[in-house]
Design a protein around this motif. Structure first.
Motif, short mmCIF file in Angstrom:
data_model
loop_
_atom_site.label_atom_id
_atom_site.label_comp_id
_atom_site.label_asym_id
_atom_site.label_seq_id
_atom_site.Cartn_x
_atom_site.Cartn_y
_atom_site.Cartn_z
N ARG A 764 0.82 -1.27 -0.16
CA ARG A 764 0.04 -0.04 0.09
C ARG A 764 0.97 1.23 -0.07
O ARG A 764 0.65 2.14 -0.90
CB ARG A 764 -0.87 0.15 1.26
N ARG A 765 1.96 1.41 0.71
CA ARG A 765 2.77 2.42 0.90
C ARG A 765 3.47 2.76 -0.20
O ARG A 765 4.04 3.88 -0.63
CB ARG A 765 3.50 2.26 2.14
N GLU A 768 1.06 4.08 -2.85
CA GLU A 768 0.87 5.45 -2.39
C GLU A 768 2.18 6.45 -2.73
O GLU A 768 2.01 7.60 -3.22
CB GLU A 768 0.74 5.76 -1.01
N LYS A 772 2.38 9.41 -5.35
CA LYS A 772 2.73 10.64 -4.97
C LYS A 772 3.85 11.30 -6.02
O LYS A 772 3.91 12.65 -6.23
CB LYS A 772 3.24 10.68 -3.63
N ALA A 778 -3.55 8.46 -5.13
CA ALA A 778 -3.31 6.99 -5.33
C ALA A 778 -4.52 6.11 -5.67
O ALA A 778 -5.58 6.34 -5.26
CB ALA A 778 -3.28 6.36 -3.78
N VAL A 785 -10.00 7.14 0.06
CA VAL A 785 -9.35 7.66 1.01
C VAL A 785 -9.76 7.71 2.44
O VAL A 785 -9.01 7.44 3.13
CB VAL A 785 -8.79 8.98 0.63
#
Length: 795
Positions: A764-765, A768, A772, A778, A785
């Protein structure tokens, strides 16, 4: 091969240094050096891959003229273990560590944009350091004896404890974790360098999560290996090797939570830099402890000093100085942002959790480092006096074996009682924080909404506690308040996190990683409590061959002992219930000449709610009561006779053409003592065996002759037999300890669930972060969100 291998390692070092310096020059504005940095990174990986391939070739082709291959392989080793032997020793472990670090480095090229030269300059310098260690412990050194290079026909073979499936899997995964922890460190130094105090967290967070997940998985595999193979009786022995890997995992857990706070609203900037540096320093410190021999007398693992102490100590000091200097350089420049002052806020609970994790890490680190601390002149005696009144101490003899003498200079270590006394109360605080923390908003919380969310998990926790009390009372076991409290709290915490998973998954299943990791941790703690606090005490069972002995609800029948083709002794046990065999247990027990020690491998019967753990203690071969095996000076009884073996009679050896061996003995019988010398006569060249070896018995009072049946001059032992007594023969006997370990499956399941949560959060990160970078929202399966935490926020 030595020259070729050394040249390849030197190429790798040169390439890594080229990459680090080139990237460093790019940060100074010389952008023309960027291609050299990338080329250097790729050449370094290529060179290390060549080292791996060359080593694998040497192991597979049994090149025992190479010292590393000779020491860790042999002809009888299966192909999979010949390859795995590559990382069985220190030289190979550096190869694997550097390999994973360089693989990760390739993934940063062109993907970190303006950060690339800064991050890669630091990371490639670290890789260069690891490659220098590889050169110092060169795996291509030829085998020599007295300075002469030789090619032995066979190697010494793999340590039997490493001849296991987990040897193939566990070390590479551990070094993935070690290698990945260098990335948050590199990003942090790059952030300080660039004065980018926020952006580095976005890029480093997925790597921190990956390092956390792989290191956690490695701890699980190591624990399972110890549990089902090494015969420790459990999965965690608070051994320095285990502790040294656990500490950076704890600080990385703190780092991840701290990063999440900064990503959300910019808080804890300085804390994140400090934790990133600390976690990498602790990984390096773990390697320092393992490889320099400083704990060689305080660990069940084989720690040996192999010429790395000075260089690793220097490198550790340099890393600490560099990290602290970088922090001090920018400390005042790093902006601070206040966090919520509300106690019932996620900010406050995150900070408390981070403090709790760091305190636990500090306590474990203190215990693990005690042999070093107490070795400082003038400190050891005072610490021994202070800590010895509270905890069990190891004066250096616990793992040293027979004949080991205690240290006289004040050095000592802290063993299990220190950790089992200090860590559980601290863990209880963290568990309590995990009950409420996930329900809180970042800045404030709607208390009524939170209370509603707590109802069902709280009710389930009460039921679990009541049921546990009932089960303990029913079993007649002692009530242990802290263990019962643990079971209630972990159930409560697992329940609130499950509530958050149910509510969060509506916004996208990728958002549940953190909560899933918390549930995994609670399962793990429940398993730890069940399998330790409520495990049955070890019960020793002595089982003569063919007989049935009952213990812990099972019947044990010893069917015999046999030796495998590779020389390992096994007990053959039939485990029965209600007359039916439910399990065939074959625990191993044998003496290993390579290690000079007895090896014991347990047998485990895994059931849904518990394990039956059978650990071998002793195998007693069948014994003829008419005989006695005796060492010099030893006294034993055969029937009514008490016999003392005084010595061999050397005066009777080699008389004329015969070789005679006699044993001087004293025999006590019905109040009288006589001296006797039964003998064996050997006639060289005699074909008739009845004449070649003749027993010379001596008649004893009572009318029974004593015979010297055999001798072992090396062990100074003799076998005596008294004829005519017609005493029975004792059957061979197995001695094992058995115990029941309830809930242990939760330990394994908890770690797997936690690792799955960590990997999910990493994905997930990562998505994202890429979104970004592209400047777009995302997208992906995580969905929209809106934060579920806002359900309970007061705003």
């Amino acid at each position: 091969m030595y020259l070729l291998g050394t040249i390849i390692i030197l190429i790798a070092i040169a390439a890594a240094l080229l990459a680090s310096v080139s990237y460093g020059l790019v940060t100074r504005g010389n952008t023309a050096m960027l291609p050299y940095g990338r080329i250097g990174t790729r050449v370094a990986l290529g060179a290390v891959l060549a080292v791996v391939a060359l080593l694998a070739y040497l192991f597979v082709n049994q090149r025992y003229d190479i010292d590393y291959v000779y020491n860790y392989s042999s002809k009888d080793l299966e192909m999979a273990f010949r390859v795995a032997a590559l990382w069985a020793g220190q030289p190979g472990s550096f190869v694997v560590w550097a390999l994973w670090g360089l693989v990760a480095a390739q993934l940063l090229i062109r993907r970190t944009r303006q950060n690339e030269p800064y991050v890669m300059s630091v990371l490639m310098l670290i890789q260069a350091g690891l490659l220098v260690f590889m050169l110092v412990r060169n795996p291509f050194v030829p085998y020599t004896e007295n300075g002469v290079m030789l090619s032995p026909p066979d190697g010494k073979g793999l340590n039997p404890t490493l001849h296991n499936l987990w040897m193939i899997i566990h070390p590479p995964i551990l070094f993935v974790g070690y290698a990945l922890i260098a990335l948050p460190f590199s990003f942090a130094i790059a952030g300080l360098w660039r004065r980018d105090y926020d952006g580095w967290v976005r890029d480093a967070l997925p790597w921190a999560l990956a390092a956390w997940a792989f290191l956690g998985l490695a701890l699980l595999l190591g624990g399972y290996w110890a549990y089902e193979t090494l015969g420790w009786g459990g999965y965690w022995g608070w051994d320095p090797v285990e502790n040294s890997a656990l500490v950076p995992w704890l600080t990385t857990t703190a780092l991840i939570h701290s990063m999440l706070m900064q990503r959300t609203h910019g808080g804890l900037r300085k804390t994140n830099f400090a934790l990133a540096v600390l976690s990498f320093v602790l990984v390096f410190y773990a390697s320092f402890l393992t490889r320099t021999g400083v704990l060689s007398s305080f660990s069940v693992h084989s720690f040996v000093a192999e010429g790395l102490k000075t260089i690793m100590t220097s490198a550790l000091v340099l890393i600490i100085i560099a990290g602290v200097a970088a922090l001090a350089w920018r400390w005042r420049d790093i902006p601070s942002k206040p966090i919520s002052e509300k106690l019932l806020s996620r900010d406050s609970f995150f900070v408390l959790s981070i403090i709790g994790l760091l305190v636990i890490a500090a306590v474990i680190l203190l215990g693990t480092s005690m042999p070093i601390i107490s070795g400082i002149p003038g400190i050891g005696a005072g610490l021994q006096q202070a800590l010895g009144s509270m905890f069990q101490l190891d004066d250096g003899t616990t793992y040293g074996g027979v004949g080991t003498t205690p240290f006289q200079d004040g050095r000592f270590g802290l063993v299990g009682s220190f950790y089992t006394t200090t860590v559980p109360p601290l863990g209880l605080i963290l568990t309590t924080l995990l009950i409420v923390g996930p329900l809180l908003g970042w800045r404030d919380t709607n208390v009524r909404a939170m209370a509603r969310a707590l109802r069902w998990p709280g009710a389930v926790a009460v039921v679990v506690m009541c049921a546990s009390i009932g089960l303990v009372a029913w079993s007649g076991r002692e009530l242990q308040p802290i263990s019962l409290l643990y079971l209630g709290l972990v159930t409560f915490a697992a329940g609130t996190n499950l509530v958050m998973i149910i509510r969060t998954v509506r916004g996208g299943w990728m958002r549940i990683g953190g909560y899933l990791a918390h549930v995994g941790l609670m399962l793990l703690l429940a398993g730890v409590v069940g399998s330790s606090a409520y495990a049955t005490p070890d019960q020793t069972v002595v089982i003569p061959e063919g007989q049935k002995v009952s213990a812990l609800g099972y019947d044990y029948v010893f069917e015999g002992w046999f030796e495998t083709p590779d020389g390992k002794g096994k007990m053959d046990l039939s485990i029965q219930q209600n007359g039916q065999e439910v399990f065939r247990a074959q625990p191993q027990l044998y003496f290993n000449n390579r290690m000079g020690a007895t090896m014991a491998t347990p047998a485990v019967r895994s059931e849904l709610f518990r394990d039956l753990y059978i650990s071998p203690v002793e195998w007693q071969p069948a014994r003829d009561q008419n005989k006695a095996i005796m060492g010099k000076g030893e006294t034993k009884s055969i029937g009514p006779y008490k016999i003392t073996f005084v010595d061999f009679d050397a005066q009777m050896a080699h008389v004329d053409t015969e070789a005679k061996v006699a044993a001087q003995i004293k025999v006590e019988y019905q109040g009288q003592t006589i001296d006797a010398s039964p003998a064996i006569t050997l006639t060289p060249g005699e074909v008739d065996m009845s004449k070649a070896i003749q027993m010379k018995p001596v008649d004893l009072p009572g009318g029974h002759p004593i015979v010297l049946e055999n001798v072992d001059p090396n062990q100074m032992q003799a076998i005596f037999r008294i004829d005519g007594l017609n005493l029975p023969t004792d059957p061979q006997t197995a001695v094992v300890t058995v115990s029941l370990k309830p809930g242990i499956v939760l330990v394994w399941a908890g770690v797997l669930v936690g690792v799955a949560g960590g990997l999910l959060a990493m994905v997930r990160r990562t998505l994202e972060g890429r979104a970004k970078q592209r400047g777009v929202p995302a997208a992906g399966p995580q969905g929209s969100v809106p934060g579920v935490a806002s359900t309970f926020t007061a705003e």
